[in-house]
Design a protein around this motif. Structure first.
Motif, mmCIF file in Angstrom:
data_model
loop_
_atom_site.group_PDB
_atom_site.id
_atom_site.type_symbol
_atom_site.label_atom_id
_atom_site.label_comp_id
_atom_site.label_asym_id
_atom_site.label_seq_id
_atom_site.Cartn_x
_atom_site.Cartn_y
_atom_site.Cartn_z
ATOM 1 N N LYS A 207 0.836 -1.207 0.000
ATOM 2 C CA LYS A 207 0.000 0.000 0.000
ATOM 3 C C LYS A 207 0.864 1.249 0.000
ATOM 4 C CE LYS A 207 -3.569 2.400 2.675
ATOM 5 N NZ LYS A 207 -4.404 2.377 3.906
ATOM 6 N N LYS A 210 2.402 1.767 -3.383
ATOM 7 C CA LYS A 210 1.441 2.301 -4.334
ATOM 8 C C LYS A 210 1.236 3.789 -4.115
ATOM 9 C CE LYS A 210 -3.333 1.713 -5.944
ATOM 10 N NZ LYS A 210 -4.598 0.956 -5.760
ATOM 11 N N LYS A 213 4.226 5.680 -5.392
ATOM 12 C CA LYS A 213 4.240 5.767 -6.849
ATOM 13 C C LYS A 213 3.239 6.806 -7.337
ATOM 14 C CE LYS A 213 4.394 2.815 -10.927
ATOM 15 N NZ LYS A 213 4.363 1.422 -11.423
ATOM 16 N N GLU A 214 2.060 6.847 -6.712
ATOM 17 C CA GLU A 214 1.065 7.851 -7.085
ATOM 18 C C GLU A 214 1.582 9.258 -6.793
ATOM 19 O OE1 GLU A 214 -2.339 6.670 -4.882
ATOM 20 O OE2 GLU A 214 -2.964 5.129 -6.308
#
Length: 239
Positions: A207, A210, A213-214
């Motif tokens: 999580k 992610k 990366k966002e």
């Protein structure tokens, strides 16, 4: 030696994992990531990951064609195969047993539960051999097996007035170098269940990765909006 796009992306992935693990803060992550995509040679890339060791293994050289080191339950499967078994069986009668955490599963592991229950957790386990057979026998009891999604698991048990089968499955594909585990046996007026899921720590890491990366994509989008084109446009507007 000139660096390729694939090598730059591999270094970027290492940086994403490092920020997810708390090794880098977001400011340093942004700086290193920007340097990564601007780098033209291996000499520019190597210093960006030299102080970011992968748990249990060294960071692969930039010039290597090997993929980035894996983390969590799927980390370094070959290193988790071999060695002496710490347990080859478990027994529960009017009680319970558990095998979890760091332990080494025997090539043949037999579990029996009668009027009781047991837990077999393979997510952090090592394996005596590449192929493992786990025999689960329960009479008016239950045995629960938990495996990571990357492990090759084959369930072939029989339920008689009970159940023997797979339960929840998290998204993930078995790794080609992971051990092969066959779960067999029978359940009489009881149950044997097999779930494929990651540990809480692994889910949290994924999580955070992610989210990092966002955040990276959003930062790159903003830099693009504030880049040379926008400045040039602004200059033309003033003229």
């Amino acid at each position: 030696m000139r660096a390729s796009d694939a090598e730059r992306e591999r270094i970027a992935e290492l940086l994403r994992e490092a920020v997810a693990e708390g090794r880098l803060d977001m400011d340093e992550f942004d700086q290193r990531l920007e340097t990564t995509y601007k780098a033209r040679t291996h000499g520019e890339l190597e210093p960006l990951v030299q102080d970011l060791p992968a748990p249990g293994s060294a960071v692969a050289p930039v010039g290597s064609s090997a993929p980035a080191p894996l983390r969590g339950s799927a980390a370094n499967w070959p290193a988790r195969i071999g060695g002496n078994a710490t347990s080859k069986g478990a027994f529960a009668l009017w009680g319970g047993f558990n095998r979890k955490g760091r332990w080494t599963v025997g090539r043949m592991f037999t579990a029996f539960a009668m009027w009781g229950g047991g837990e077999i957790d393979l997510r952090e386990a090592n394996f005596e051999g590449r192929e493992t057979v786990i025999r689960c026998v329960t009479i008016m009891g239950g045995i629960h097996v938990t495996a990571p999604p990357e492990l090759n698991v084959d369930v072939r048990g029989i339920g008689i007035m009970g159940g023997f089968g797979e339960g929840s499955n998290e998204e993930g594909e078995p790794a080609p170098d992971a051990p092969y585990v066959r779960i067999t046996g029978f359940a009489l007026m009881g149950g044997v269940g097999v779930d494929r899921k990651r540990t809480k720590a692994e889910r949290r890491r994924l999580k955070e990765g992610k989210e990092a990366k966002e955040a990276e994509l959003e930062a790159r989008r903003r830099r693009g909006l504030e880049g040379p084109d926008s400045g040039a446009a602004g200059g033309r507007k003033e003229l």
